[in-house]
Design a protein around this motif. Sequence first.
Motif, PDB file in Angstrom:
ATOM      1  N   GLN A   1       0.823  -1.093   0.016  1.00 44.28           N
ATOM      2  CA  GLN A   1       0.079   0.142   0.019  1.00 44.28           C
ATOM      3  C   GLN A   1       0.885   1.392  -0.071  1.00 44.28           C
ATOM      4  O   GLN A   1       1.808   1.168   0.841  1.00 44.28           O
ATOM      5  CB  GLN A   1      -0.757  -0.060   1.376  1.00 44.28           C
ATOM      6  N   VAL A   2       0.724   2.108  -0.943  1.00 45.23           N
ATOM      7  CA  VAL A   2       1.590   3.283  -1.026  1.00 45.23           C
ATOM      8  C   VAL A   2       0.760   4.633  -1.036  1.00 45.23           C
ATOM      9  O   VAL A   2      -0.353   4.695  -1.501  1.00 45.23           O
ATOM     10  CB  VAL A   2       2.175   3.254  -2.297  1.00 45.23           C
ATOM     11  N   LEU A   3       1.101   5.505   0.007  1.00 42.84           N
ATOM     12  CA  LEU A   3       0.362   6.782  -0.111  1.00 42.84           C
ATOM     13  C   LEU A   3       1.369   7.916  -0.210  1.00 42.84           C
ATOM     14  O   LEU A   3       2.565   7.931   0.256  1.00 42.84           O
ATOM     15  CB  LEU A   3      -0.104   6.916   1.383  1.00 42.84           C
ATOM     16  N   ILE A   4       0.972   8.898  -1.175  1.00 38.90           N
ATOM     17  CA  ILE A   4       1.939   9.977  -1.354  1.00 38.90           C
ATOM     18  C   ILE A   4       1.303  10.943  -0.345  1.00 38.90           C
ATOM     19  O   ILE A   4       0.198  11.639  -0.647  1.00 38.90           O
ATOM     20  CB  ILE A   4       1.814  10.364  -2.909  1.00 38.90           C
ATOM     21  N   ILE A   5       2.039  11.823   0.376  1.00 37.36           N
ATOM     22  CA  ILE A   5       1.564  12.748   1.324  1.00 37.36           C
ATOM     23  C   ILE A   5       2.389  14.003   0.815  1.00 37.36           C
ATOM     24  O   ILE A   5       3.684  14.141   0.632  1.00 37.36           O
ATOM     25  CB  ILE A   5       2.191  12.635   2.552  1.00 37.36           C
TER      26      ILE A   5
ATOM     27  N   ASN B   1      10.916  13.052   1.475  1.00 38.46           N
ATOM     28  CA  ASN B   1      11.901  13.681   0.508  1.00 38.46           C
ATOM     29  C   ASN B   1      12.645  12.830  -0.255  1.00 38.46           C
ATOM     30  O   ASN B   1      13.623  12.822  -0.917  1.00 38.46           O
ATOM     31  CB  ASN B   1      12.755  14.826   0.867  1.00 38.46           C
ATOM     32  N   LEU B   2      11.875  11.589  -0.477  1.00 39.62           N
ATOM     33  CA  LEU B   2      12.449  10.302  -1.273  1.00 39.62           C
ATOM     34  C   LEU B   2      12.666  10.786  -2.625  1.00 39.62           C
ATOM     35  O   LEU B   2      11.512  11.368  -3.322  1.00 39.62           O
ATOM     36  CB  LEU B   2      11.748   9.221  -1.072  1.00 39.62           C
TER      37      LEU B   2
ATOM     38  N   LEU C   1       3.589   1.931   2.644  1.00 42.49           N
ATOM     39  CA  LEU C   1       4.677   2.961   2.722  1.00 42.49           C
ATOM     40  C   LEU C   1       4.028   4.262   2.444  1.00 42.49           C
ATOM     41  O   LEU C   1       3.034   4.201   1.555  1.00 42.49           O
ATOM     42  CB  LEU C   1       5.552   2.533   1.437  1.00 42.49           C
ATOM     43  N   ALA C   2       4.460   5.267   3.195  1.00 40.80           N
ATOM     44  CA  ALA C   2       3.823   6.686   2.861  1.00 40.80           C
ATOM     45  C   ALA C   2       5.142   7.511   2.396  1.00 40.80           C
ATOM     46  O   ALA C   2       6.023   7.604   3.357  1.00 40.80           O
ATOM     47  CB  ALA C   2       3.180   7.288   4.152  1.00 40.80           C
ATOM     48  N   ALA C   3       5.021   8.269   1.335  1.00 45.67           N
ATOM     49  CA  ALA C   3       6.235   9.127   1.050  1.00 45.67           C
ATOM     50  C   ALA C   3       5.963  10.445   1.057  1.00 45.67           C
ATOM     51  O   ALA C   3       4.891  10.801   0.401  1.00 45.67           O
ATOM     52  CB  ALA C   3       6.537   8.304  -0.601  1.00 45.67           C
ATOM     53  N   VAL C   4       6.663  11.310   1.689  1.00 51.74           N
ATOM     54  CA  VAL C   4       6.283  12.601   1.991  1.00 51.74           C
ATOM     55  C   VAL C   4       6.837  13.451   0.706  1.00 51.74           C
ATOM     56  O   VAL C   4       8.096  13.477   0.542  1.00 51.74           O
ATOM     57  CB  VAL C   4       6.787  13.182   3.395  1.00 51.74           C
ATOM     58  N   VAL C   5       6.265  14.150  -0.104  1.00 48.63           N
ATOM     59  CA  VAL C   5       6.720  14.925  -1.060  1.00 48.63           C
ATOM     60  C   VAL C   5       6.446  16.331  -0.855  1.00 48.63           C
ATOM     61  O   VAL C   5       5.294  16.806  -0.649  1.00 48.63           O
ATOM     62  CB  VAL C   5       5.976  14.415  -2.604  1.00 48.63           C
ATOM     63  N   ASP C   6       7.689  17.157  -0.995  1.00 49.51           N
ATOM     64  CA  ASP C   6       7.221  18.683  -0.848  1.00 49.51           C
ATOM     65  C   ASP C   6       8.384  19.369  -1.723  1.00 49.51           C
ATOM     66  O   ASP C   6       8.908  18.953  -2.407  1.00 49.51           O
ATOM     67  CB  ASP C   6       7.584  18.938   0.810  1.00 49.51           C
TER      68      ASP C   6
END
Length: 314
Positions: A30-34, A59-60, A84-89
């Motif tokens: 399960q993948v979540l883009i934050i 910030n991957l 997996l949660a990936a924080v994008v900023d």
Amino acid sequence: MTGEPDPITVPFGIPALEAATPAPKLSAAQVLIITGMSGAGRTRAAAVLEDLDWYVVDNLPAEMLVHLVGMMNRGAPGVGVKRLAAVVDARGREFFTDLAQVLTTLRASGIEYRILFLDASDEVLVRRFEAVRRPHPLQGKGRVLDGIAAERALLADLRERTDVLIDTSDLNVHDLAREVRAAVAGTTEDALRINIVSFGFKYGIPLDADHVVDVRFLANPYWVTELRHLTGQDAPVRDYVLGLPGARLFVERYVAALEPVLAGYLKEEKRYVTIAVGCTGGKHRSVAISNAIAGELRALGQQVTVAARDLGKE
């Protein structure tokens, strides 16, 4: 974040580019883009997901996201992660350059992912940056408002791809946590984790105890010769303790008294609670009563672990 809760959660559809590629229904990860505006609560959202046992990366680089998800699905050694949660900023502008292709690749590979976008009004964002006395990451030599405008432009396309948008303008930290939990409802079990630990008062009360239960009102099996060498984990001691006058009634009424407390903890976003059950030495009564309380709580559907802190002590 302050103010009375007025949560706004708006679903957005997957864009045509994504929909054009059929997605297999089966996916191990399960993948979540934050993502979202700086100051809108990404850090708090990530912390909530970590508490829910999601693996959170900050910030991957975009291409690394594909490899990491691939390792998760293959069950690579040391990667025991399924959420997996990936924080994008805005700090990783290069991420956005490749992100559209990455999302298309994930969809084509059958990876289920969603995008969670956190937003707030410009006025609120300015106020939050002024409160912490930090510059906006994109303002450069300009004003905070300049940085906010630049970030909105940078995130515009990603916002259109968003599955769930949370406006945090009128949310405090607890309201935001509830909204994030609601956004992942169905993929994450929303439950309180209860740890019951037995202890001996002569060794001190556990430092992390939220509740302390004193069961020294019950007769001590230590003074029964055939029970002295046993513990509350042994059937003879357990039966002796629970057979004492008032023992089972105490357990039943204590658990009944806990029910509104535990419900209140969930409402106030407290997800972990430690109940310390003590007798003199932590070997007989406290152990038996701890297990009895745990049994009653499990019957109510609670997640409970039990530990005997002082069992091996003299």
